[in-house]
Design a protein around this motif. Sequence first.
Motif, PDB file in Angstrom:
ATOM      1  N   ASP A   2      39.494  55.308  41.485  1.00  0.00           N
ATOM      2  CA  ASP A   2      40.699  54.497  41.622  1.00  0.00           C
ATOM      3  C   ASP A   2      40.926  54.033  43.052  1.00  0.00           C
ATOM      4  O   ASP A   2      41.883  53.307  43.343  1.00  0.00           O
ATOM      5  N   ARG A  28      36.862  47.114  40.313  1.00  0.00           N
ATOM      6  CA  ARG A  28      37.634  47.941  39.387  1.00  0.00           C
ATOM      7  C   ARG A  28      37.929  47.158  38.110  1.00  0.00           C
ATOM      8  O   ARG A  28      38.619  46.143  38.152  1.00  0.00           O
ATOM      9  N   SER A  30      39.745  46.212  34.607  1.00  0.00           N
ATOM     10  CA  SER A  30      41.170  46.290  34.296  1.00  0.00           C
ATOM     11  C   SER A  30      41.468  46.451  32.809  1.00  0.00           C
ATOM     12  O   SER A  30      42.627  46.391  32.413  1.00  0.00           O
TER      13      SER A  30
END
Length: 468
Positions: A77, A84, A86
């Motif tokens: 995270d 990253r 989603s």
Amino acid sequence: MTKISITTVLRLLVAFGIPLLVLAMPTSALPIEGLTIIQHRLLAIFILAALLWVLEPVPVFATSILIIVLQLILLSDNGLTFLRPSGEHETLLSYTDILNAFSSPIIILFMGGFALAIAASRYELDNNLARVLLKPFGTQPRYIMLGLMLITAVFSMFMSNTATTVMMLALLGPIVASVPKGDTGIKALVLCIPIAANTGGIATPIGTPPNAIALQYLQGEHAITFGGWMMMGLPFVIVQLAFAWWLLQKLFPTTMDKIELNLEGKFQKSWQAIVVYITFAITILLWMTSSFHGMNVYVVSVIPLAAFTLTGIMGKEELKLINWDVLWLVAGGIAIGMALGKTGLAEALAHSIDYATLSPIVVVITLSIVCWLMANFMSNTATANLLVPIAAAVAASMESLASMGGLTGVLVVVAFSASLGMILPVSTPPNSLAYSTGLIESKDMAKTGVIIGVVGLLIVYAAALIIT
């Protein structure tokens, strides 16, 4: 300037090429359905780690550090923002969980073990223990190895196999000192200890966590007593150790007819030596009796560190002798095991097989092999925690498994299989400790571990068919 060999270059190309290929593949093209992007990336990291640990083009501890770095960047995270995913089904790992691999209780256990070994060597406790425990086994290398294996296996039946390995490796110093450098028999003497430690715990319900996990599901009419488990486990351990003893002699023959151990000597009587003796004895006793006093092996492992540093037995120079490369190595194994569990990839791998379409014997063998393969790359406890519930559910839903011993037979086979995973330095703590001696290579462990693992599985299957 150090030259990189062609073999090393080829190994690096293979090790990085295959994971990159997996990473480049669309998720739908993989044989495992429904993987998330995070699981997809972790699968590539997992394959990379396995190849680098087996091929060893770079030091194994460097591979472990690389794993943690890749997890932090690609899976955490607090990784790169634009990497990253989603999606609602994506589970990012907490960066603190990944970094906690460096401060895991197992790391503290190793540090306590290294402290005991360093202090024991400094005050010749290892020499004196070798003199007392190994004298009955004579001077022939194969019988000294047999003695090491028997003592290790018996201790592992009733206490942590990691703690047992720490103690037994302390005996190895004076033995190795008596063997000429370059003699392959040294590798057999080193490898016999983790093999016996990993195997010995199978004999009792308390010897290794997978056994205890299986027993949680064996209640009521399926309940197994301590003696009942030993009636299954002890014969297997005896046969497996006998085979391992023979195999090690064949794979790593020695040129020596006998090892002249210096079995003379006296216990030192300085106050520092007495502190070492008392601390060593108390630590081993506390490791063996954790069920009575409530402190687990990790808590007990801090005691020798405190005792030796407070008394000056271990100072700055002695702390530098701790095998920090092994701690890095173990941290990488912990990190990959944690990620497999928390991202759900381990569960996805375990569920990727449709057990309902298989015959009873194939179901048991498939569960066993999946368990063994996973136990080589992650904690056998974590593997058992994951697969034992699946095995229990499958056994309860398939009446045809009665021919394979039903729930009891299936869970015992799976528990045994988890303890047979020992092909890499990161597979089990005893393997990591043995590797820390610097006397064996990763490929030595892989070659021996594969053979012993496969033969052990075949023995388990044969026994299951005969008993049922």
